[in-house]
Design an enzyme around this catalytic site. Structure first.
Site, PDB file in Angstrom:
ATOM      1  N   ARG A 118     -11.206  -0.398   2.395  1.00 38.93           N
ATOM      2  CA  ARG A 118     -12.674  -0.493   2.417  1.00 38.93           C
ATOM      3  C   ARG A 118     -13.246  -0.610   1.003  1.00 38.93           C
ATOM      4  O   ARG A 118     -14.328  -1.155   0.815  1.00 38.93           O
ATOM      5  CB  ARG A 118     -13.243   0.712   3.158  1.00 38.93           C
ATOM      6  CG  ARG A 118     -13.007   2.046   2.504  1.00 38.93           C
ATOM      7  CD  ARG A 118     -13.117   3.216   3.474  1.00 38.93           C
ATOM      8  NE  ARG A 118     -11.972   3.287   4.366  1.00 38.93           N
ATOM      9  CZ  ARG A 118     -11.827   4.187   5.332  1.00 38.93           C
ATOM     10  NH1 ARG A 118     -12.781   5.086   5.543  1.00 38.93           N
ATOM     11  NH2 ARG A 118     -10.762   4.193   6.097  1.00 38.93           N
ATOM     12  N   ASP A 156       0.836  -1.201   0.000  1.00 34.80           N
ATOM     13  CA  ASP A 156       0.000   0.000   0.000  1.00 34.80           C
ATOM     14  C   ASP A 156       0.868   1.248   0.000  1.00 34.80           C
ATOM     15  O   ASP A 156       1.368   1.672   1.040  1.00 34.80           O
ATOM     16  CB  ASP A 156      -0.924  -0.002   1.219  1.00 34.80           C
ATOM     17  CG  ASP A 156      -1.841   1.217   1.248  1.00 34.80           C
ATOM     18  OD1 ASP A 156      -1.985   1.871   0.194  1.00 34.80           O
ATOM     19  OD2 ASP A 156      -2.414   1.503   2.317  1.00 34.80           O
ATOM     20  N   LYS A 216       1.587   7.994   0.590  1.00 34.51           N
ATOM     21  CA  LYS A 216       2.030   7.989   1.979  1.00 34.51           C
ATOM     22  C   LYS A 216       3.414   8.619   2.097  1.00 34.51           C
ATOM     23  O   LYS A 216       4.172   8.662   1.119  1.00 34.51           O
ATOM     24  CB  LYS A 216       2.118   6.544   2.499  1.00 34.51           C
ATOM     25  CG  LYS A 216       0.797   5.823   2.644  1.00 34.51           C
ATOM     26  CD  LYS A 216       1.025   4.393   3.120  1.00 34.51           C
ATOM     27  CE  LYS A 216      -0.274   3.630   3.266  1.00 34.51           C
ATOM     28  NZ  LYS A 216      -1.087   4.115   4.399  1.00 34.51           N
TER      29      LYS A 216
END
EC number: 3.4.11.1
Length: 521
Positions: free
Chosen positions: A354, A273, A280
């Site tokens: 999600r 991720d 990030k």
């Protein structure tokens, strides 16, 4: 390592090491007292001179104890007797295993499994000793060019039970412990693998191997099949990477009635991720290989369930892909249509877990499940709320939440029931779509669960946010395999209910045993 169950007196064990306990009051356990008497007070003298105070987790190895057949006796501190409970038992077992690896002993017999822990029986004692031992011995050195020779894993560990009549229960506990330990090892291995090895396709093949090993069904879907299902939310995350997405579906038909409603476990499988376009920070990004620990633990729990051949129908669903920022990547402000038909405005591409889980939850409906539990390293907000101690638990059924909490308490894999009130749902409103994928910083773990709940209305559902418990950083960096123990205990509890048994919650066991001559090996 080989495990064995045995009933016999400690002074008659011709082995490299015998492991016994000592309380902080200098009181010897039953097995330690037998050794002390046969050695004319040798152990008592050592304790009296202050070499072993009995503090929890302390160890002392004694060589050539008089009139015994073993090469060594390991004394393990148990702490205060009045405080000796399940947690202390596990700590003592772990300390003994760690100390054993610092010796050259290739075989050992542990009498810690004969100890009395309130409300727990022989089967539980052996099961937990096995799980803790395997956990303590775990090493991930696949990519090391040189092995650490300072740590020597014993070839064989024998766990003692009080009486011959306990051997059958001990064997049951051992087999359960091995299954759980093997499931945890799988989860840790998958979690610790780097993202360039553990890709979505690799994860799919490892899942297939589990199914083939234990006779379960496996179906691994690729991008075309996923698109045909209408999983456009899932694919919106996957399209930013050169690695193709996979939807992994494993099925265990363990119930007598194959039409019994299954328990479905759903695991988030983001194998790396980066955050996508909402990139990030670079510092610590290496740990984002752990963003597939939900998938890893679901596969680990499934492996344990099929190895135990639980009399349940269990299905594991793992949506897996990378979240990367290439030219095809989804952008903040994009709107996608989920498999359920609900539309989602993506305000932050780093809230991607999600987006893949929601389609998997909709997919689960086709199995008419009794219960669905999703597991995900979903939110940093959960780490802020609960730290690294408890897993965040959300559910649309309080009774299901209580089952999961009780299962976690039983095996020291604790969770905490979090709120999911309607007021939090308001935070997900979007002026352009049915919902946004984030609800702002406040209550971030709660709003993430609220988002998922919109796709889980057709069944009893629970969500486990393991962002704080799935792995450790720092010098002990590595995957923990949590919540494999919780999930397996929950499945075992449901299996007991299916068989008409009382849910096993640490049946009381006997006090310290009296070893008769005919019970000695």
């Amino acid at each position: 390592m080989e495990f064995n169950i045995k009933s016999g007196s400690p002074e008659k064990q011709r082995v490299a090491c015998v492991i016994v306990g000592v309380y902080e009051s200098r009181k010897l356990t039953f097995a330690a007292d037998l050794l002390d008497r046969i050695s004319n007070g040798f152990i008592s003298d050592v304790i009296r001179h202050g070499d072993m105070e009995g503090k929890l987790g302390s160890t002392l190895v004694l060589h050539s104890v008089p009139h015994t057949l073993c090469d060594r006796v390991m004394l393990v501190g148990l702490g205060k007797e009045r405080d000796f409970r399940a947690k202390e038992y596990r700590e003592a077992v772990r300390a003994s295993v760690k100390a054993l690896t610092q010796t050259s002993a290739s075989e050992a017999v542990s009498y810690l499994s004969e100890l009395t822990v309130k409300k727990h029986d022989v089967e539980w004692m052996i099961e937990q000793a096995t799980v803790v031992t395997l956990d303590a011995l775990y090493r991930f050195d696949r990519f090391k060019s040189k092995q650490d020779e300072s740590v020597r894993e014993p070839r064989k560990l024998t766990l003692a039970v009080p009486r011959r009549s306990d051997l059958a229960d001990g064997e049951k506990g051992l087999q359960r412990g091995l299954a759980i330990g093997n499931g945890m090892k799988l989860a840790k291995d998958l979690g610790n693998l780097p993202g360039n090895v553990c890709t979505p396709s690799y994860l799919g093949e490892e899942a297939r191997k589990v199914a083939e090993t234990f006779g379960a069904e496996a179906e691994i879907l690729g991008p075309r099949e996923i698109a045909e299902l209408g999983m456009h939310s899932f694919l919106s995350v996957a399209k930013g990477s050169a690695e193709e997405a996979r939807l992994i579906v494993l099925k265990h038909h363990g119930a007598k009635d194959k039409n019994d409603k299954p328990i479905v476990l759903v695991g988030k499988g983001i194998t790396f991720d980066s955050g996508g376009i909402s990139l990030k920070p670079g510092e610590g990004m290496d740990e984002m290989k752990y963003d597939m620990c939900g998938a890893a633990t679901v596969l680990g729990a499934f492996r344990a369930a099929v190895e135990m051949n639980l009399p349940l129908n269990v299905i594991a669903i793992v949506p897996t892909c990378e979240n990367m920022p290439n030219g095809n990547a989804v952008k903040p402000g994009d709107i996608v249509t989920s498999m359920s038909g609900q539309t989602i405005e993506i305000l932050n591409t780093d809230a991607e877990g999600r987006l893949i889980l929601c389609d998997a939850l909709t997919y689960a409906e086709r199995f008419s499940p009794a219960t669905v539990i999703d597991v995900a390293t979903l939110t940093g907000a959960c780490v802020i709320a609960l730290g690294h101690i408890a897993t965040g638990l959300y559910s649309n059924q309080d009774s299901l939440a209580r089952e999961l909490l009780a299962a976690g308490e039983e095996v020291a894999d604790r969770a905490w029931h979090m709120p999911m009130w309607d007021e939090y749902q308001e935070m997900l409103k979007s002026p352009f779509a049915d919902m946004a994928n984030i609800g702002g910083r406040p209550g971030g773990s709660v709003t993430a669960a609220c988002f998922l709940s919109r796709f889980a209305k057709a069944y009893d559902w629970a969500h486990l946010d393991i962002a704080g418990t799935a792995w450790k950083g720092g010098k002990d960096k590595g995957a923990t395999a949590r919540p494999v123990p919780l999930l397996v205990q929950f499945l075992q509890d449901r299996a007991d209910i299916a068989l008409g048994n009382v849910v096993r919650r640490g049946r009381p066991r006997r006090e310290a045993p009296e070893v008769a001559d005919d019970e000695q090996d």
